[in-house]
Design an enzyme around this catalytic site. Structure first.
Site, short mmCIF file in Angstrom:
data_model
loop_
_atom_site.label_atom_id
_atom_site.label_comp_id
_atom_site.label_asym_id
_atom_site.label_seq_id
_atom_site.Cartn_x
_atom_site.Cartn_y
_atom_site.Cartn_z
N ASP A 542 0.82 35.72 8.25
CA ASP A 542 1.65 34.53 8.21
C ASP A 542 1.02 33.43 7.37
O ASP A 542 -0.18 33.40 7.15
CB ASP A 542 1.91 34.02 9.63
CG ASP A 542 0.61 33.69 10.37
OD1 ASP A 542 -0.33 34.49 10.25
OD2 ASP A 542 0.55 32.65 11.05
N GLU A 543 1.84 32.53 6.91
CA GLU A 543 1.42 31.28 6.27
C GLU A 543 0.37 31.49 5.18
O GLU A 543 -0.65 30.82 5.13
CB GLU A 543 0.90 30.30 7.33
CG GLU A 543 1.96 29.91 8.35
CD GLU A 543 1.44 28.94 9.38
OE1 GLU A 543 2.23 28.11 9.85
OE2 GLU A 543 0.25 29.01 9.74
#
Length: 878
Positions: A542-543
């Site tokens: 993620d991210e």
């Protein structure tokens, strides 16, 4: 010219006592100055306003920024010619207005306050004020992370004592004595001028509690989570003499932990006890993890077709038991779970949590029939698992202290301070992890480990840099480069969502994948040794920030590869695909967060994948969830605005937690959740500013006719639901439990049981808002009545069981108001002791009582050993 007031005092002393040494030759003991300042200086953080002003940089964060102020008051003269104070500030500082100080963003949340060149020292008793402006807003007093650090070159860094947290003797919660209390609802409490969120004052809570229904169920027959079918008969079983266990078709040891919980509640095995017959028969027409339970005058009988079902049947005995009487009712239960995946994610990477905390959590997860523990073991701020042959991962990556070179530890992010042995630091040894796995296995729980990558990987990157430096110094260049995770010639300028500029593993280096393979082999071996094979691993993914663009290695890869990768923005998805292949080769299933998984090419991924969808309900989060589920992947609902346990229970600046997705996310909200139907919540929930919103679940196509979003395909269902505890500002085990409990009860309820009031999903697609009318008044009334019953069960049945297990659960804040000179109180959980403080004494409230001045109110734990957070109730003027 004298450098400062302290030097002037030295001159006066030399004249008085006839000292012949010139003042200019007097050497300042910098360490003594740092120590004295750290021990005695008072630092206070004040939020001036969240309202944007002309001081805000309009090019950043849409012009949103908050005005903060630091007050520094030394108790003694400070004589050194400069001063550095390192502190954690969640968002970067934009600008500073101060005669004496500047503030510089270092990395992540770490900032350095530094004196200007013309600094002339600090005088005792004088307050020095620094005004500064910071990206976005600060809405909680717990945003002000603790443990400011004083340091000068050539000295040992010291934590400034006044910035340390304290434990409140009444509540057991962390206090922030260096933070000035927020008071203004307009300038300090609101996110923007449109923010409609209301401060959860005692008066407003009273109004909310007044609207709650009264419970109308039989508490004795209440069970969390709710069974699929239950028939209640008259009578009850007295279990004070214990149980006599008879087991058929299964080794009794496989149920030992369920029997242990009965013992914890006061029900032991005894030859004179009530007959408890447990039968495992795979041929029975009972769903996996389901069970049948019958209790009558003849005793208790449980049958199941799986070990898990039999285990949960015993847990249902514990759930039905009243611990004050040790009785359970006569019932017939036919039960099975709604979801196969019933999970809880705990982040032990940002701030470490002890092995005992994890073991205790496993016990409670099993008690309420949760079966997946997603253990987040690696992130920017910490690596928490011992890995053979890679000692730097834990020698350096598991600790945060003050070492700007990061050869001993990571930077002191998240207010970690200077002590590498503090509770925020640590890791699980191989033996610890094996014990956790075995304990989980004994509780019918699968552990899904996660060491986040390629973003959120700063701890491993720094550790492998240190490994590289060590091996190069030893002359072993080949070994030094074997597991290197960064391109030293990469000049890409980027900032992650947590403001790191160096936290992303290079996706173009073969050594990165060698590292992943090495770690996976070691983790798989640990699982094998524990007897719980590693069958699923959570990549994270993620991210991922915009890294790699200026990496020469990536530029070469993009120019010449046979993977079809031509753009830097494709590299995040490529990394996930490569790691998924590494996992598949080892017989391990791939899991990851929805954003990283969405960037992959479906045809390049394994046929099975798990995706945790963390899209916000009010920002059309259902669209990504539906897309990934329509791919045929196992979609685990992880919607932040309702399943993130690190968010505050109530909208109050003194509540612990981050709030980027929700200002208030209490147990009732999670009870209201309909995870099978994400878009429907627009009918009765609000966004993060408590404003109405609309969701669109109709088929949407772009100009080329490609489907952008749309409803679930007919018959497609989600695999499950998961609660999340992220730990950025959760610095001890008690606070972690406080944030998890009692929300875990509602998580278990929604994971196991699908209620009649839930709105069936419309596979044709629809739009929803507060006027769309799918969630009828009848269904709302049914939901609210069942919540009243659920809250009654929590307060008068389950909290006492948490206390017996020594779980530090949250006590709600009570409602209260003063009418005609009388104090009225109520509670969202009926039956808990309510108290008010009047004339300096805490007194029990049972009925309206006359008062003539402001009072404080609170609730007590079931056993009376602990108080909840208190609220102030003001007497109306006039």
């Amino acid at each position: 010219m004298m450098k400062n007031a302290f030097a002037l005092s030295l001159l006066a002393s030399s004249l008085l006592f006839g000292c012949s040494e010139p003042v200019s030759n007097v050497k300042i003991d910098k360490q003594a100055e740092v120590d004295k300042f750290a021990d005695s200086a008072k630092i206070e953080f004040e939020l001036v306003s969240n309202v944007p002003s002309d001081k805000c940089d309009s090019a950043r964060t849409d012009g949103n920024c908050f005005h903060g102020r630091l007050h520094i008051t030394p108790a003694a003269d400070y004589a050194a010619d400069d001063l550095h104070i390192y502190f954690s500030q969640i968002n970067p500082v934009q600008s500073v207005a101060s005669e004496h100080f500047t503030i510089e963003h270092i990395n992540g949340d770490l900032h350095r306050l530094q004196t200007k060149a013309d600094f002339n020292g600090l005088q005792a008793g004088q307050t020095y004020t620094i005004d500064y402006w910071v990206d976005f807003w600060t809405l909680s007093e717990t945003d002000a992370l603790p443990n400011y650090i004083a340091h000068l070159d050539g000295t040992e860094a010291r934590v400034i004592v006044s910035t340390q947290t304290q434990i409140d003797a009444e509540t057991g919660l962390e206090r922030y004595p260096f933070v000035k209390s927020f008071a203004d609802e307009t300038t300090q409490f609101k996110r923007t001028k449109d923010d409609a969120t209301q401060w959860a004052t005692a008066e407003r809570l009273y109004q909310r509690n007044e609207k709650l229904s009264a419970s109308d169920h039989q508490l004795a027959t209440a069970l969390i989570p709710t069974p699929s079918q239950v028939i209640v008969s008259t009578g009850s079983i007295d279990l004070q003499q214990g149980i006599k266990l008879n087991v058929t078709g299964v080794d009794k040891t496989q149920l030992a932990m369920a029997i242990k919980r009965l013992q914890q509640l006061g029900i032991s095995e005894s030859d004179s006890g009530v007959e408890l017959n447990l039968t495992l028969d795979a041929s029975l027409a009972i769903a996996n993890e389901g069970y049948q339970l019958k209790s009558s005058e003849q005793g208790i009988a449980i049958a199941a077709s799986s070990i898990g079902g039999l285990f949960y049947g015993v847990q249902s005995i514990a759930g039905l038991v009243d611990v004050t009487k040790l009785t359970m009712p006569h019932v017939n239960i036919d039960d099975a779970p709604h979801y196969g995946f019933r999970g809880m994610m705990v982040d032990v990477a940002r701030n470490f949590h002890s092995k005992q905390f994890v073991l205790d959590l496993i016990e409670q997860m099993a008690a309420y029939k949760l079966n997946k523990l997603h253990l987040h073991l690696g992130d920017d701020e910490g690596w928490r698992l011992e890995i053979n042959d890679l000692p730097e991962l834990t020698d350096i990556g598991s600790k945060r202290c003050f070492d700007l070179t990061e050869q001993r530890c990571l930077l002191p992010q998240l207010g970690a301070g200077v002590d590498p042995t503090s509770v925020v630091n640590g890791y699980y040894s191989r033996e610890d992890y094996i014990e956790i796995l075995q304990y989980a296995d004994q509780h019918q729980i699968q552990v899904i480990p996660s060491l986040d990558m390629p973003g959120h990987s700063r701890s491993s990157i720094v550790a492998m840099k240190a490994r590289y430096k060590r091996l190069m110094a030893e002359g072993d260049e080949q070994a030094a480069k074997q597991y290197l995770l960064h391109d030293e010639n990469d000049t890409t300028v980027y900032s992650s969502i947590q403001y790191y500029n160096d936290n992303t593993i290079n996706a173009c280096m073969e050594s990165s994948y060698a590292f992943v393979a090495k770690v996976m082999d070691e983790v798989k071996a640990l699982h094998a040794e524990a007897g719980q094979p590693l069958t699923r691993y959570h990549i994270g993914a993620d991210e991922t920030a915009g890294a790699w663009v200026e990496s020469p290695i990536c530029q070469a890869f993009l120019a010449n590869n046979d993977e079809g990768i031509t753009k830097a923005e494709q590299l995040g998805g490529y990394f996930v695909e490569r790691v998924a292949k590494i996992l598949s080769e080892r017989g391990i299933e791939t899991a990851g967060w929805s954003d990283g998984m969405s960037h992959t090419r479906f045809e390049k991924m394994p046929s099975f994948a798990q995706a945790n969808s963390w899209g916000l309900t009010y920002w059309q989060g259902h669209q990504v969830a539906h897309k990934l589920a329509n791919n045929g992947w196992d979609l685990v609902v992880s919607s932040p605005d309702v399943t993130y346990f690190d968010f505050p229970y109530e909208a109050d600046p003194k509540e612990h937690g981050y709030y980027w997705a929700s200002r208030h996310s209490n147990t009732e909200k999670l009870f209201q959740f309909m995870p099978d139907n994400l878009p429907v919540h627009a009918e009765f929930w609000l966004d993060r500013q408590d404003l109405p919103y609309q969701t669109d679940d109709t088929l949407q196509k772009d100009e080329q006719g490609k489907v952008v979003s749309g409803p679930l395909k007919a018959g497609v269902r989600f695999a499950g639901i998961q609660g999340q505890l992220w730990s950025e500002n959760t610095r001890n085990d008690d606070l972690a439990e406080y944030k998890i409990f009692p929300r875990l009860f509602a998580l278990a309820e929604r994971a196991w049981h699908s209620p009649e009031w839930a709105v069936a999903y419309d596979y044709n697609g629809a739009t929803f808002d507060q006027n769309s009318g799918r969630f009828s008044a009848e269904k709302r009334q049914q939901r609210d009545q069942l919540w009243a019953n659920f809250a009654d069960t929590i307060a008068n049945k389950e909290l006492a069981k948490l206390e017996l297990a020594d779980i530090f659960y949250r006590l709600p804040t009570p409602g209260a108001k003063v009418v005609d000179g009388q104090l009225h109180m109520n509670s969202p959980y009926p039956g808990l002791t309510m108290q008010y403080r009047y004339n300096e004494q805490w007194q029990q409230w049972t009925a309206p009582v006359a008062i003539d001045s402001d009072v404080e109110v609170r609730l007590l734990s079931v056993n009376g050993d602990r108080a909840g957070r208190k609220l102030l109730v003001k007497v109306p003027k006039g």
